[in-house]
Enzyme design. Structure first.
Site, mmCIF file in Angstrom:
data_model
loop_
_atom_site.group_PDB
_atom_site.id
_atom_site.type_symbol
_atom_site.label_atom_id
_atom_site.label_comp_id
_atom_site.label_asym_id
_atom_site.label_seq_id
_atom_site.Cartn_x
_atom_site.Cartn_y
_atom_site.Cartn_z
ATOM 1 N N GLY A 153 -10.408 -29.770 33.436
ATOM 2 C CA GLY A 153 -10.473 -30.435 32.008
ATOM 3 C C GLY A 153 -10.557 -29.301 30.969
ATOM 4 N NE ARG A 177 -2.080 -30.319 36.008
ATOM 5 C CZ ARG A 177 -2.593 -31.007 35.269
ATOM 6 N NH1 ARG A 177 -1.807 -31.993 34.788
ATOM 7 N NH2 ARG A 177 -3.955 -31.436 35.170
ATOM 8 N N GLY A 193 -10.709 -35.410 36.451
ATOM 9 C CA GLY A 193 -11.069 -36.380 36.750
ATOM 10 C C GLY A 193 -11.593 -36.561 38.315
ATOM 11 C CE LYS A 245 -16.496 -42.045 23.850
ATOM 12 N NZ LYS A 245 -15.450 -42.775 24.452
HETATM 13 P P1 AMP Z 1 -14.933 -34.502 27.472
HETATM 14 O O1 AMP Z 1 -13.580 -35.030 27.584
HETATM 15 O O2 AMP Z 1 -16.076 -35.418 27.534
HETATM 16 O O3 AMP Z 1 -15.230 -33.371 28.353
HETATM 17 O O4 AMP Z 1 -15.399 -33.907 26.141
HETATM 18 C C1 AMP Z 1 -14.615 -32.809 25.402
HETATM 19 C C2 AMP Z 1 -14.440 -33.116 24.032
HETATM 20 O O5 AMP Z 1 -15.769 -33.159 23.556
HETATM 21 C C3 AMP Z 1 -14.160 -31.921 23.154
HETATM 22 O O6 AMP Z 1 -12.827 -32.437 22.450
HETATM 23 C C4 AMP Z 1 -14.972 -31.477 22.385
HETATM 24 O O7 AMP Z 1 -14.450 -31.334 21.013
HETATM 25 C C5 AMP Z 1 -15.990 -32.700 22.260
HETATM 26 N N1 AMP Z 1 -17.279 -32.537 21.753
HETATM 27 C C6 AMP Z 1 -18.075 -31.376 22.284
HETATM 28 N N2 AMP Z 1 -19.283 -31.252 21.573
HETATM 29 C C7 AMP Z 1 -19.053 -32.440 20.741
HETATM 30 C C8 AMP Z 1 -19.900 -32.690 19.602
HETATM 31 N N3 AMP Z 1 -20.994 -31.912 19.454
HETATM 32 N N4 AMP Z 1 -19.662 -33.665 18.635
HETATM 33 C C9 AMP Z 1 -18.336 -34.266 18.664
HETATM 34 N N5 AMP Z 1 -17.469 -33.769 19.825
HETATM 35 C C10 AMP Z 1 -17.953 -33.047 20.674
#
Ligand code: AMP
Length: 392
Positions: free
Chosen positions: A349, A36, A372, A198
């Site tokens: 991310g 950064r 974000g 999510k």
């Molecule tokens: P995000 O911050 O929403 O991009 O989510 C990233 C996180 O989603 C990572 O830490 C992954 O380990 C988790 N992730 C991805 N696929 C799965 C899954 N099938 N079950 C649980 N966690 C997941």
């Protein structure tokens, strides 16, 4: 219309306040990744080489308690910054008051003052007008170069910019140019790949990308809510029951545009799996959870990527932190890195870390420095730290 940039400002001999993103990862007072700081250098060097007196402001971590303050002391960045460029750097352990004002006043052309963590001030995150006004009083011009913070209306972003002639730094200008083109005038086909944990975090981006992209591929934890919406069996996979109706709506409205996994890697336990296998999507037995996309899905997604001219990727395809469930993410990352003739964009991310850790960072057209912010941008939302910068 394009925004004013640092190049449009007459900076010689002027006090230029630059909002940078020095929110570096650190442990026991040692910076563990200085990317950064490096990313801010083009703007900083341009300013010092053109005779500006530079005042750098950034937040570092979350600051709620006195302990947080001690942990997130900006002084750790001063030496790092001094080692990466040649202008003199003075660190001021204050966010207001005599010491700061005197240091700024004493500055020679081409020198740098680095202020203590902006979040030491409670009013920073609330965009306290007095604080924005006070910081603005320390400069003649303002440059916004912290893309990771432009989605927040804080005193050090929007507050200062509302009082001073302002422009974008090189880093933010590049982000806005690349993401703006993908969003508003993409070379088609535009394919979006969305993963991560999510649905609830990605609703707005799925909604907007279903309008503008030619294909939206969905993997990761959120794909199981879609599978459940189609009546599939998902075992103990991640499920957001309150988002099933929304997933149904996306499936209906998306039609052929929305592409979901057709197989999945499953395990009987998240942290200590003793049985790992691959099954078709929607056929996960009780007691098993989906933790990665399967090989058939990788092939399907690769097929969708053939001929793509613009690709936007945000979110891993599985629990990529565990090598047993990282294959889907690695394969997608690899195929994007090898995609010829396409603009490939990673929305920051976890996907950005995956590309960097796998050694593919150089192969992408653009890796956003703000997870974000880039998501909100692709949602079609206004980013206050950019909106406040005037058009040319
Ligand atoms: P995000 O911050 O929403 O991009 O989510 C990233 C996180 O989603 C990572 O830490 C992954 O380990 C988790 N992730 C991805 N696929 C799965 C899954 N099938 N079950 C649980 N966690 C997941």
């Amino acid at each position: 219309m394009a925004k004013v940039t640092v190049k449009d400002l007459d900076v010689k001999g002027k006090h230029v306040i630059v909002r940078v993103d020095f929110n570096v990862p650190h442990k026991n007072g040692v910076i563990t990744d200085d990317n950064r700081v490096r990313a801010a250098l083009p703007t900083i060097n341009y300013l010092t080489e053109n005779g500006a007196k530079v005042l750098l402001l950034s937040h570092l971590g979350k600051v709620k308690t006195e302990e947080d303050k001690a942990k997130n002391d900006m002084s750790i960045v001063a030496d790092c910054l001094a080692s990466l460029q040649s202008a003199p750097v003075k660190f001021v352990n204050a966010t207001r008051g005599e010491e700061l004002e005197a240091a700024v006043k004493a500055q020679e052309d081409g020198s740098i003052v680095l202020m203590q963590n902006t979040r030491y001030e409670k009013g920073e995150s609330k965009n306290d007008p007095d604080l924005g006004n006070y910081w603005a009083s320390l400069g003649d011009l303002f440059v916004e170069d912290a893309f990771g913070s432009v989605h927040r209306a804080h005193a050090s972003t929007v507050g200062i910019a509302s009082h001073l002639p302002s422009g974008l730094g090189f880093l933010v200008d590049k982000e806005v140019t690349v993401l703006g083109k993908a969003l508003n005038d993409p070379e088609r086909p535009l394919v979006a790949i969305l993963g991560g944990a999510k649905v609830s975090d990605k609703i707005a981006v799925i909604e907007n990308l279903l309008k503008i992209a030619d294909k939206v591929l969905i993997g990761g934890g959120m794909s199981y809510t879609f599978s459940a919406a189609m009546g599939g069996k998902i075992g103990t996979s991640l499920l957001e029951a309150d988002k099933i109706d929304l997933a149904k709506k996306f499936i209906e409205e998306g039609g052929d545009k929305l592409v979901l996994p057709i197989d999945t890697v499953i395990a009987n336990d998240f942290s200590n799996p003793t049985e790992i296998k691959t099954v078709d999507a929607g056929e996960i037995p009780d007691g098993f959870m989906g933790l990665d996309i399967g090989p058939k899905t990788v092939e399907l997604f690769k097929k969708q990527l053939e001929g793509a001219k613009t690709v936007f990727w945000n979110g891993p395809m599985g629990v990529f932190e565990d090598p047993r469930f990282a294959k889907g993410t690695i394969e997608i990352c690899k195929s994007l890195a090898e995609l010829e003739g396409a603009t490939t964009i990673i929305g920051g991310g976890d996907s950005a870390s995956a590309a960097k850790n796998l050694g593919f960072a150089e192969k992408f057209s653009h890796i956003s420095t703000g997870g974000g912010a880039s998501l909100e941008y692709m949602e079609g939302k206004e980013l206050p730290g950019i909106t406040i910068i005037p058009e040319k």
